[in-house]
Structure formats: C-alpha cells, structure tokens
Design a protein around this motif. Structure first.
Motif, PDB file in Angstrom:
ATOM      1  N   PRO A  71      43.116  43.955  30.738  1.00  0.00           N
ATOM      2  CA  PRO A  71      43.036  44.114  32.029  1.00  0.00           C
ATOM      3  C   PRO A  71      42.556  45.437  32.529  1.00  0.00           C
ATOM      4  CG  PRO A  71      44.863  42.837  31.381  1.00  0.00           C
ATOM      5  CD  PRO A  71      44.373  43.497  30.133  1.00  0.00           C
ATOM      6  N   SER A  72      41.477  45.603  33.437  1.00  0.00           N
ATOM      7  CA  SER A  72      41.171  46.859  34.139  1.00  0.00           C
ATOM      8  C   SER A  72      41.945  47.278  35.141  1.00  0.00           C
ATOM      9  CB  SER A  72      39.756  46.935  34.383  1.00  0.00           C
ATOM     10  OG  SER A  72      39.378  45.650  35.291  1.00  0.00           O
ATOM     11  N   ASP A  73      41.911  48.293  35.973  1.00  0.00           N
ATOM     12  CA  ASP A  73      42.507  48.776  37.018  1.00  0.00           C
ATOM     13  C   ASP A  73      42.039  48.085  38.488  1.00  0.00           C
ATOM     14  OD1 ASP A  73      44.211  50.289  35.980  1.00  0.00           O
ATOM     15  OD2 ASP A  73      42.993  52.454  36.325  1.00  0.00           O
ATOM     16  N   LEU A  74      40.755  47.594  38.213  1.00  0.00           N
ATOM     17  CA  LEU A  74      39.923  46.875  39.197  1.00  0.00           C
ATOM     18  C   LEU A  74      40.391  45.376  39.454  1.00  0.00           C
ATOM     19  CD1 LEU A  74      36.437  48.320  38.933  1.00  0.00           C
ATOM     20  CD2 LEU A  74      37.986  48.550  40.526  1.00  0.00           C
ATOM     21  N   LEU A  75      40.844  44.966  38.357  1.00  0.00           N
ATOM     22  CA  LEU A  75      41.362  43.672  38.063  1.00  0.00           C
ATOM     23  C   LEU A  75      42.727  43.650  38.692  1.00  0.00           C
ATOM     24  CD1 LEU A  75      41.086  40.647  37.192  1.00  0.00           C
ATOM     25  CD2 LEU A  75      41.879  41.333  35.021  1.00  0.00           C
ATOM     26  N   ARG A  76      43.511  44.622  38.260  1.00  0.00           N
ATOM     27  CA  ARG A  76      44.894  44.894  38.991  1.00  0.00           C
ATOM     28  C   ARG A  76      44.781  44.746  40.562  1.00  0.00           C
ATOM     29  NH1 ARG A  76      45.294  47.982  33.924  1.00  0.00           N
ATOM     30  NH2 ARG A  76      46.754  47.002  32.612  1.00  0.00           N
ATOM     31  N   ASN A  77      43.794  45.343  40.861  1.00  0.00           N
ATOM     32  CA  ASN A  77      43.766  45.512  42.585  1.00  0.00           C
ATOM     33  C   ASN A  77      43.541  44.044  43.083  1.00  0.00           C
ATOM     34  OD1 ASN A  77      44.018  48.282  42.461  1.00  0.00           O
ATOM     35  ND2 ASN A  77      41.640  48.566  42.391  1.00  0.00           N
ATOM     36  N   LEU A 134      22.155  33.356  44.958  1.00  0.00           N
ATOM     37  CA  LEU A 134      23.545  33.391  44.904  1.00  0.00           C
ATOM     38  C   LEU A 134      24.101  34.003  43.672  1.00  0.00           C
ATOM     39  CD1 LEU A 134      24.458  30.272  46.770  1.00  0.00           C
ATOM     40  CD2 LEU A 134      24.179  32.351  47.577  1.00  0.00           C
ATOM     41  N   ASN A 135      25.174  34.783  43.649  1.00  0.00           N
ATOM     42  CA  ASN A 135      25.524  35.051  42.299  1.00  0.00           C
ATOM     43  C   ASN A 135      26.850  34.596  41.979  1.00  0.00           C
ATOM     44  OD1 ASN A 135      27.646  37.012  43.669  1.00  0.00           O
ATOM     45  ND2 ASN A 135      25.828  38.241  44.009  1.00  0.00           N
ATOM     46  N   SER A 136      27.613  35.020  40.950  1.00  0.00           N
ATOM     47  CA  SER A 136      28.993  34.350  40.464  1.00  0.00           C
ATOM     48  C   SER A 136      29.993  35.351  40.420  1.00  0.00           C
ATOM     49  CB  SER A 136      28.836  33.785  39.168  1.00  0.00           C
ATOM     50  OG  SER A 136      28.565  34.802  38.239  1.00  0.00           O
ATOM     51  N   PHE A 137      29.865  36.657  41.306  1.00  0.00           N
ATOM     52  CA  PHE A 137      30.789  37.601  41.363  1.00  0.00           C
ATOM     53  C   PHE A 137      31.358  38.070  42.575  1.00  0.00           C
ATOM     54  CE2 PHE A 137      26.785  39.656  39.934  1.00  0.00           C
ATOM     55  CZ  PHE A 137      26.510  40.471  40.863  1.00  0.00           C
ATOM     56  N   ILE A 162      41.385  33.661  43.163  1.00  0.00           N
ATOM     57  CA  ILE A 162      40.236  34.315  42.744  1.00  0.00           C
ATOM     58  C   ILE A 162      40.277  34.086  41.116  1.00  0.00           C
ATOM     59  CG2 ILE A 162      39.599  36.887  42.130  1.00  0.00           C
ATOM     60  CD1 ILE A 162      41.404  37.295  44.703  1.00  0.00           C
ATOM     61  N   VAL A 163      38.827  33.437  40.935  1.00  0.00           N
ATOM     62  CA  VAL A 163      38.612  33.100  39.374  1.00  0.00           C
ATOM     63  C   VAL A 163      37.651  34.163  38.949  1.00  0.00           C
ATOM     64  CG1 VAL A 163      37.660  31.408  38.120  1.00  0.00           C
ATOM     65  CG2 VAL A 163      38.975  30.814  39.943  1.00  0.00           C
ATOM     66  N   VAL A 164      38.068  34.853  37.783  1.00  0.00           N
ATOM     67  CA  VAL A 164      37.386  35.800  36.961  1.00  0.00           C
ATOM     68  C   VAL A 164      37.384  35.350  35.424  1.00  0.00           C
ATOM     69  CG1 VAL A 164      37.828  37.656  38.517  1.00  0.00           C
ATOM     70  CG2 VAL A 164      39.431  37.370  36.611  1.00  0.00           C
ATOM     71  N   SER A 165      36.237  35.964  34.788  1.00  0.00           N
ATOM     72  CA  SER A 165      36.198  35.858  33.305  1.00  0.00           C
ATOM     73  C   SER A 165      36.646  37.059  32.894  1.00  0.00           C
ATOM     74  CB  SER A 165      34.720  35.438  33.048  1.00  0.00           C
ATOM     75  OG  SER A 165      34.454  35.520  31.682  1.00  0.00           O
ATOM     76  N   VAL A 166      37.410  37.217  31.593  1.00  0.00           N
ATOM     77  CA  VAL A 166      37.770  38.303  31.187  1.00  0.00           C
ATOM     78  C   VAL A 166      37.543  38.302  29.572  1.00  0.00           C
ATOM     79  CG1 VAL A 166      39.655  38.643  32.672  1.00  0.00           C
ATOM     80  CG2 VAL A 166      40.218  37.366  30.762  1.00  0.00           C
ATOM     81  N   ASP A 212      35.394  41.262  37.168  1.00  0.00           N
ATOM     82  CA  ASP A 212      36.482  42.303  36.938  1.00  0.00           C
ATOM     83  C   ASP A 212      35.847  43.555  37.142  1.00  0.00           C
ATOM     84  OD1 ASP A 212      35.184  42.522  34.814  1.00  0.00           O
ATOM     85  OD2 ASP A 212      37.074  42.422  33.175  1.00  0.00           O
ATOM     86  N   ARG A 213      34.842  43.920  37.607  1.00  0.00           N
ATOM     87  CA  ARG A 213      34.300  45.076  38.047  1.00  0.00           C
ATOM     88  C   ARG A 213      34.056  45.616  39.424  1.00  0.00           C
ATOM     89  NH1 ARG A 213      28.693  44.924  34.998  1.00  0.00           N
ATOM     90  NH2 ARG A 213      28.489  46.966  35.517  1.00  0.00           N
ATOM     91  N   GLY A 214      34.507  44.819  40.311  1.00  0.00           N
ATOM     92  CA  GLY A 214      34.410  44.728  41.805  1.00  0.00           C
ATOM     93  C   GLY A 214      35.729  45.160  42.364  1.00  0.00           C
ATOM     94  N   GLU A 215      35.630  45.952  43.258  1.00  0.00           N
ATOM     95  CA  GLU A 215      36.752  46.320  44.359  1.00  0.00           C
ATOM     96  C   GLU A 215      36.549  45.616  45.614  1.00  0.00           C
ATOM     97  OE1 GLU A 215      39.726  50.124  45.079  1.00  0.00           O
ATOM     98  OE2 GLU A 215      37.892  50.393  44.581  1.00  0.00           O
ATOM     99  N   VAL A 216      37.446  44.859  46.260  1.00  0.00           N
ATOM    100  CA  VAL A 216      37.228  44.330  47.640  1.00  0.00           C
ATOM    101  C   VAL A 216      37.416  45.310  48.715  1.00  0.00           C
ATOM    102  CG1 VAL A 216      38.299  42.883  49.218  1.00  0.00           C
ATOM    103  CG2 VAL A 216      38.214  42.091  46.862  1.00  0.00           C
ATOM    104  N   VAL A 217      36.489  45.471  49.559  1.00  0.00           N
ATOM    105  CA  VAL A 217      36.345  46.522  50.540  1.00  0.00           C
ATOM    106  C   VAL A 217      37.598  46.329  51.435  1.00  0.00           C
ATOM    107  CG1 VAL A 217      35.289  47.058  52.679  1.00  0.00           C
ATOM    108  CG2 VAL A 217      33.956  46.620  50.434  1.00  0.00           C
ATOM    109  N   ASP A 218      38.430  47.480  51.618  1.00  0.00           N
ATOM    110  CA  ASP A 218      39.502  47.699  52.342  1.00  0.00           C
ATOM    111  C   ASP A 218      40.524  46.618  51.881  1.00  0.00           C
ATOM    112  OD1 ASP A 218      38.331  49.518  54.098  1.00  0.00           O
ATOM    113  OD2 ASP A 218      37.625  48.276  55.401  1.00  0.00           O
ATOM    114  N   GLY A 219      40.452  46.235  50.733  1.00  0.00           N
ATOM    115  CA  GLY A 219      41.727  45.210  50.085  1.00  0.00           C
ATOM    116  C   GLY A 219      41.902  44.110  51.013  1.00  0.00           C
ATOM    117  N   ASP A 220      41.115  43.440  51.781  1.00  0.00           N
ATOM    118  CA  ASP A 220      41.020  42.197  52.521  1.00  0.00           C
ATOM    119  C   ASP A 220      39.727  41.714  52.393  1.00  0.00           C
ATOM    120  OD1 ASP A 220      41.669  40.356  54.402  1.00  0.00           O
ATOM    121  OD2 ASP A 220      41.441  41.888  56.247  1.00  0.00           O
TER     122      ASP A 220
END
Length: 768
Positions: free
Chosen positions: A127-133, A333-336, A119-123, A206-214
């Motif tokens: 770190p946010s809670d969403l990134l920790r997820n 298409l996007n990058s997030f 998983i590649v993110v720009s920061v 780093d502002r998105g949360e994966v649905v159902d953690g999967d």
C-alpha cells in the motif's frame, strides 16, 4: 509510464485454489491385454504415430509461447488475426436470462457487509500513501484487487483486499477468463461491490489523490433523492452530425493536450466550441473526471512532450463547468478517475482479449454507445484527482493497435443498431459484432456472456430501454438555445518546451501557423506504403491543419486511409469537401512533395493556389501533332469547355487563346478556398464520366474558376525537379514553399526529413 499496473497478460499461472472450468470427460473401455516384451526399435515402430502426434503438439505449444513472449508485435498481430478467422465457426452465445442462479457471498469474511459507495483499485505492490488517503474519504469503502504480482502478505486496515485465491472462491464466471497479472481483474471487484450493495463505484488507481479529499466536490455523487444534483448543465452541440469524438481537455483549458484513446487524426482540432447547448442533469450515469499532474495521455504525447526526466505537472481549469455529450458524440474514458452509477454498472466490464492499454478505452467507447440505449449520457468534470508522474517507460507497442483501430471503432459504434428488446441482449449482440469487426476476439464475446450472467447472479437488475435519440430528427438549434463558454488558456507543454507566462518564439510560431491553417483541411494522396507512413504524415501535418485526409490506391480502414485513384482523384474531392462544411479551404498534396507550411502564411486563403508559375510543373501543349494520349485529352477538354456555362467558358478562353492547346499541370499541390468549392463541384459534374486525367482536369478547372492573374503566387518559390538529385540532403531548402520530388517509404526516411524541416520548425526535433 504504465497506466495502473498494466503489464501485458502472460499465460495464466493458476493458483492451487483457482476454480477451473468443467471439461468434458471422454469415456473409454479399459481393456488390458497381456504385457508384451518389446525391444526399443519394435516399440518405436509400433508407436510411431503417437510419437509424431506428441511432437507436433509440443511444437504448436512452443510456437504460441514464442509469439506471446518474444514481444514481436507483428508476429502477435498475425497470431491474433488467425484467431479472428475462428469467428466464422463461433456460435452466438445463448443465455437463458431467466434461469441464472443467484450467487451469494459465503466464503469471504465480508459476507454480511454492505455499502453503497465503493472505490475499486488494482494493487500490485504494498500500500502507498496515496492509497491510504482513499481510506480518509468519508462514506466510501476501498476495495483492493490483487493479481499474481501482489505481495502475499498485502494488507491495509480499513480496506477490503481480494487475493487471487479469494477471487477464485467467489463463484463468478468471469474468473475463468481473466489474466493473472493484469489490472483487468478489477472486473471481479466490480461484481463483489455490486453484490455487497454498491450504488456508486469510483474506478480508480493507486497513484491519484482526490482533490480536497472530497469526491463530491465536482462529481455528481447523488443523482436521485436527497442531495441530488439535477441542475441544467452545458452540453456539446450536435449541430455537426459528422463530429463523433471530442477532446475534453480543450474545454478545461489545455488545447495542446489530448487524452489516450483520441484518434490521432483528431489531435489537431484545438479550437474551442463556438457554442454549447444545455441538458437537464440526472442521467449522467458515467462521469469522467479530469486529472491534474499527469492526465490520461497516450504515448505519442508522452514521448513528444517530455523534457528529460522532469515529471509532468499539467493543470486544468477547476472552475470550468462540467459538460455533457449528446448522443452521437463520444469521448475517451479511462479506468482510474471515473464514477459509475448503478444504471451503468454493466459498462464496467474490462475486455480481456486486447492490450491492457486499450482495454479501458475500448470499454469506454463500447459503454457510451450502449448508454444511449437507456437514455443516459457521459459527462466530463473539472479536476477531481491529482495523479503523479512516476517517470516510467511508456509502452507504445501496447497502444499501437489502439491508434490504428479507435477511429474505425467510433464510426462503427455510432452507426450500429440493434432490434433486440432487452439491454443485456443488445450488449451481447454488440460484443459479438465487435468481434466480427476485429476490435476484440471471440474470448471477449464469451467473457461478455459470463459478465452479464454474473451481474444477474449478484442481484443486478438491467435497466429499461429507451428510444434512441439518434434516430429522431434533430431539432434545429436556435439563437436562444446557444450558450457561450470560452475556455481559459492555461500554461502547458508544447513538444517538450514548457510554456510559462511568456510564450517563447518557437511556440509563438506554432500558434501562428495553427491559427492560420487550423480551419484548412489537408487532403493527401499517398503513393508510397501507407502502413509505414500514414501515422507519420498525420503527426507532421496534423499539428497545423484542421484534419488530414489520406487517400491511396489501396484502402486501409485500420489506418483511416481511403481508396482513391490518382489519375481521377479530382472526382473524389467534392465528397470530401461536403464532409467539412465549416472548413475555410482545402489543400491537396501528393506525398512526393514536401510542404514547408511556415512559408505559406502570406498566401491569400481567399484565392486559388497552384504551381502555374513553376515551368517544370505547368505547361501548355498543342492537341495536334503530339501523342495519341494528348490528342485524346485535348478533344475531351474541348468538349467540356464547350458545355461550360458562360462565366466558366469566358474565363477559360481568356487564358487559353487557341482551341488547339490546353494546360497540363502535375498538380502535386494546390489550394481551393471555400467560396470556390461550389464552382469546383459544378466543373466535376460537367466532366461526368469522361476520362480526363487529373493533370489535365485541375488546370482546366482553375483557369475556368478564375483568371490566372488572380492566382496567389505562393508556390512560385517552390523547388521543383523532374528527377530527384543524387542527394536529398543538398536538395532540400527550408526557404522554399514546397519541395518536389521527395520519397518517403520508411520511418527512417521520415526521421531524416523531420531533421531537415526542423530548420523551419525547430519544435519538430522533439518528434525524433
């Protein structure tokens, strides 16, 4: 609302450890003479040319800094245009693909680490809670890419963090082209992940949360081997070869929402698919996920649909099936929220010479076109993440070039062909051609060459080419091949008004207008400055009609404005008719006439509409005893009528009793139904090269196609003045079907018009 951390790239502020490109060294003979004793005036005299040269250099540098920092988009655009002129001297990069040296990780603490899923993110902040997820996703390695705004003490246990200094020591060529404060530095992260064993890369923010953690709930994480999904999936139909871009949000239940990067002229296409086809899974190498909450939308949507400071929370249908795109059809298409499989890793390159809001969109279209060369395709998936709206200012200026160029880019990409024999050669050639066309600059050509060499240096093997399906005859779609799927209609947001279980009055009207005119093409002729009004006209009428085709005396491909000449524009209409074979009808409108579309609902779309009941617009004139022009036009009309087939000639002569008279209509607005398009084409052919004026030809055609008694009288309520009154404010009426004349030459005048039209369509107030 910035997508990721998308600040406009400033002039680089290089860290001390940044690797610098080797510069050529000028060798000089160091000869020293005896020191001279000079007074100041003598010194100035002797060194005058040096002073002048240094001064000129300082002025040039100051000018460049001014253009980049003032924020004047017009000045910046002018500067970039001068850059494009340098392409004439740009040499196509020559790369010896077989001799690119291998680059191994010798400097980072992770030299021996390997993982197949990244998983590649720009920061840019801590770190946010969403990134920790993201760290909770089993089997996925998080890679955080820093920039010049990232805190120096950034750290997150379980994640790999690459600071600017660490990026500079990796030995990648692309580092020399990357801005220091932009998310496009993720290109370093992609290479690092590939170097360390990546087979799948999830491009995220780093502002998105994966649905159902999967990530595997909807994405096809495995395409080959154990656990692979290679089931048959729905695919958009290729029946209409002129359809090159789609809005995927419609398929997932939100037909009033559109993604960033969709051409504005396609925003009004809200109808669901008549049918789909199917395709075998396994080659969906790029997978675009839908985002709940704040989906990927552009600033036009964000500004016009935003209600106060309340955050967006838009939901899509999680039960809708994934859908693939055939060759010849594209999607933004996007990058997030995008999954890349290894055969498409070359498509991760983020352009560096365009605005940050345009970078991932251009990358997406560029990669889709090249994906066809290896037999791959893009698929769109139900909601995979929930992104949270931070209610931040949205940079429209960053998107302006995107809105202007994206439609032209898609047409260019679909038509582009290459005779190169290896994928990387095709990629480099396409990047060069895109620079020639002005979609990006020569910097991205050199960046592409560096990117491709870096891919080879980390051990990536370029995929094999396959024959292009676009160049094969398309098989007809039989009845048994058609698969039905009707999208749900989920609650949405319409121009700042949230739609709940009960559709309110204003939204109900908008839906009725769209349902009535959603398959009617509006053809608009602009006599005014299109660079100031074309986008505004599309925003106004594109909400109602199938599409808006704009013609003008001066062609402007950047704004998708086609060339046309008003006095002969009727000869161009059959070509436009043929582009929209499924359209229900065609409405022609000049920009000096305002259309109150809410008063046209009762008009019969199977009949002709024209201003024959408006005496100031439609008159009968005698061919004799008038001006030379009228006499000449009368002779030409007589000639054409004499060559008409019987059904046209009888109809015309029933309406015009005398051969010495004919009709003149200013033809500011008229409508032609689908079943009479062929008749119109035949009449244009009869005219041929004869110089019959538009205002003469149109009434002649209408009277030949049908009896005037059968014309729909919808424009009989039109307000029509030969000259505009002193004040437009008292001239306009929302109760009229149309208003003429009206002049729009600037955004301010357009806003005034919108406020007046809001009496008939209150939702228009959300545009101003």
């Amino acid at each position: 609302m910035l997508v990721q951390d998308r600040a406009t790239p400033d002039a680089p502020k290089s860290p001390k450890t940044q690797i610098r490109a080797t510069l050529p060294t000028l060798h000089r003979n160091h000869r020293f003479s005896e020191p001279k004793s000079l007074d100041f005036s003598a010194w100035v005299s002797e060194n005058l040319y040096k002073i002048f040269t240094v001064g000129l250099l300082i002025v040039a540098v100051a000018a460049i800094l001014f253009l980049y920092n003032v924020g004047d988009s017009a000045a910046l655009l002018c500067f970039k245009n001068t850059q494009s002129e340098n392409l004439q001297t740009l040499q196509f990069p020559r790369v010896d693909w077989s001799s690119v040296p291998r680059v191994t990780d010798k400097s980072s603490p992770y030299a021996n680490f390997r993982s197949e899923r990244w998983i590649v993110v720009s920061v840019s902040s801590y770190p946010s809670d969403l990134l920790r997820n993201f760290l909770k996703l089993k089997g996925w390695q998080v890679l955080a890419i820093g920039n010049s705004r990232t805190p120096a003490d950034w750290k997150l246990k379980g994640a790999i963090f690459l600071s600017l200094e660490q990026q500079a020591t990796l030995g990648f060529r692309v580092v020399n082209y990357l801005p220091y404060d932009s998310y496009v530095r993720k290109s370093v992260g992609y290479l690092f992940a590939i170097q360390h064993g990546a087979k799948k890369i999830f491009d995220a923010d780093d502002r998105g949360e994966v649905v159902d953690g999967d990530l595997g709930k909807h994405f096809d994480v495995e395409l080959v081997g154990e656990g692979a999904r290679q089931d048959i999936m729905l695919q958009y139909s290729h029946e209409n070869p002129n359809r090159t871009v789609i809005n995927p949000y419609i398929h997932f239940g939100q037909r009033s929402v559109w993604p960033r990067g969709l051409p504005l002229e396609n925003v009004g296409e809200v109808g669901h698919e008549e049918f789909y086809t199917q395709v075998f899974g396994g080659k969906q190498f790029i997978q675009q996920g839908i985002s709940n909450g704040l989906p990927d939308v552009d600033s036009v949507f964000y500004f016009t649909r935003k209600s106060g400071l309340e955050a967006f929370d838009i939901r899509f249908d999680e039960h809708a099936p994934k859908v693939a795109l055939p060759q010849g059809m594209m999607v933004p298409l996007n990058s997030f929220n995008t999954m890349y499989h290894s055969p498409a890793f070359w498509g991760l390159m983020l352009p560096v010479s365009v605005s940050t809001m345009a970078s991932d969109v251009l990358r997406g279209y560029w990669a889709q076109r090249l994906l066809w060369e290896i037999g791959g395709y893009v698929a769109v998936y139900p909601p995979t993440v929930h992104r949270y709206d931070r209610i931040e200012a949205y940079p429209f200026s960053e998107e302006k070039d995107l809105h202007i160029n994206v439609g032209r880019l898609i047409k260019f990409l679909v038509s582009w062909r290459s005779n190169k024999h290896r994928l990387f050669e095709k990629i480099l050639e396409l990047s060069y051609k895109m620079a020639e066309e002005g979609f990006w600059t020569d910097k991205d050509v050199m960046f592409t060459a560096a990117w491709l060499q870096d891919l080879l240096s980390v051990g990536y093997q370029q995929p094999r080419l396959m024959s292009l399906e676009l160049d094969r005859p398309r098989a007809s779609i039989g009845h048994g091949d058609r698969k039905a799927f009707i999208p749900r209609k989920l609650p949405s947001v319409h121009l700042g008004v949230e739609e709940t279980g009960t559709v309110n009055y204003e939204i109900g009207n908008l839906i009725r207008w769209r349902k009535n005119f959603g398959n009617v093409v509006l053809i608009m002729f602009c006599s005014g400055p299109v660079e100031r009004t074309a986008l505004e006209w599309r925003l106004l009428y594109g909400r109602i009609f199938k599409t808006v085709v704009i013609l003008s005396e001066q062609r402007n491909p950047d704004l998708a404005v086609e060339e046309g000449h008003l006095d002969q524009v009727y000869k161009q209409l059959p070509t436009i008719f043929n582009r929209f074979t499924s359209a229900e009808g065609f409405l022609f409108l000049q920009d000096d006439t305002i259309l109150n579309y809410w008063n046209l609902l009762q008009a019969d779309k199977n009949k002709l509409w024209i201003t024959d009941k408006v005496s100031e617009s439609w008159t009968m004139v005698s061919a004799s005893g008038n001006s030379d022009w009228i006499s000449k036009q009368g002779e030409l009309v007589k000639k054409v009528v004499g060559s008409m087939p019987v059904h046209f000639q009888v109809s015309y002569k029933e309406a015009v009793n005398s051969q010495q008279s004919f009709a003149i209509c200013n033809s500011e607005v008229f409508y032609i139904p689908r079943h009479l398009v062929a008749d119109f084409d035949d009449l244009v052919s009869l005219v041929g090269n004869l110089d019959i004026h538009h205002n003469v030809a149109i009434p002649m055609f209408f009277l030949s196609m049908d009896s005037a008694q059968n014309f729909d009288p919808v424009f009989s309520t039109m307000i029509y003045k030969r000259k505009p009154p002193p004040s437009n404010l008292t001239f306009y009426s929302a109760q009229a079907s149309a208003v003429h004349p009206w002049s729009i030459s600037s955004e301010q005048e357009f806003i005034k018009l919108i406020r007046l039209m809001a009496e008939g369509d209150p939702l228009l107030m959300e545009l101003v």
